[in-house]
Motif scaffolding. Structure first.
Motif, PDB file in Angstrom:
ATOM      1  N   GLN A   2       0.877  -1.057   0.080  1.00  0.00           N
ATOM      2  CA  GLN A   2      -0.062   0.070   0.094  1.00  0.00           C
ATOM      3  C   GLN A   2       0.901   1.244   0.156  1.00  0.00           C
ATOM      4  O   GLN A   2       1.983   1.315   0.544  1.00  0.00           O
ATOM      5  N   LEU A   3       0.126   2.553  -0.398  1.00  0.00           N
ATOM      6  CA  LEU A   3       1.254   3.545  -0.695  1.00  0.00           C
ATOM      7  C   LEU A   3       1.538   4.174   0.787  1.00  0.00           C
ATOM      8  O   LEU A   3       2.624   4.547   0.824  1.00  0.00           O
ATOM      9  N   SER A   4       0.760   3.720   1.820  1.00  0.00           N
ATOM     10  CA  SER A   4       1.238   4.329   3.279  1.00  0.00           C
ATOM     11  C   SER A   4       2.323   3.521   3.642  1.00  0.00           C
ATOM     12  O   SER A   4       3.411   4.024   4.128  1.00  0.00           O
ATOM     13  N   GLU A   5       2.341   2.094   3.079  1.00  0.00           N
ATOM     14  CA  GLU A   5       3.434   1.281   3.632  1.00  0.00           C
ATOM     15  C   GLU A   5       4.716   1.712   2.994  1.00  0.00           C
ATOM     16  O   GLU A   5       5.963   1.746   3.655  1.00  0.00           O
ATOM     17  N   VAL A   6       4.565   2.018   1.509  1.00  0.00           N
ATOM     18  CA  VAL A   6       5.713   2.768   0.675  1.00  0.00           C
ATOM     19  C   VAL A   6       6.430   3.801   1.449  1.00  0.00           C
ATOM     20  O   VAL A   6       7.492   3.863   1.503  1.00  0.00           O
TER      21      VAL A   6
END
Length: 109
Positions: A2-6
């Motif tokens: 997910q973008l937040s994880e990235v």
């Protein structure tokens, strides 16, 4: 991923190396450098380098260079977003909304 994880992973990885200490003007400079490296990688993939001091890369090696350089661009964009407390989700949502609104007229025609 997910973008937040990235965004979290990039921040943590770069932070361990002290790379998050740079301000926005330096970060933009790094971003521009990486964009130039993407341009060079795309050129190599598409038409080659034609330089006697460089060995020819296979298409797979050239493609991998594009992947890696795009990753460097994403890393720098992410760190720039972090400086202004902007999430990648917010960026993508605003981008999607802007384009959808801008080209809404095309659907009506």
């Amino acid at each position: 991923m997910q973008l937040s994880e990235v965004q979290k992973w990039i921040y943590e990885f770069y932070s361990k190396r002290g790379w998050t200490e740079y301000g926005p003007f330096i970060r933009v400079g790094f971003l521009m450098e990486e964009v130039g490296e993407v341009a060079q990688a795309v050129r190599t993939y598409e038409i080659g380098r034609d330089r006697p001091d460089e060995t020819e890369k296979s298409l797979q090696e050239s493609r991998q260079a594009i992947v890696e350089e795009l990753g460097d661009v994403i890393g720098n964009v992410t760190l720039l977003a972090n400086i202004y407390d902007i999430s990648l989700e917010e960026i993508m949502e605003a981008h999607q909304n802007k384009l959808t609104e801008r080209f809404q007229q095309e659907k009506k025609d």
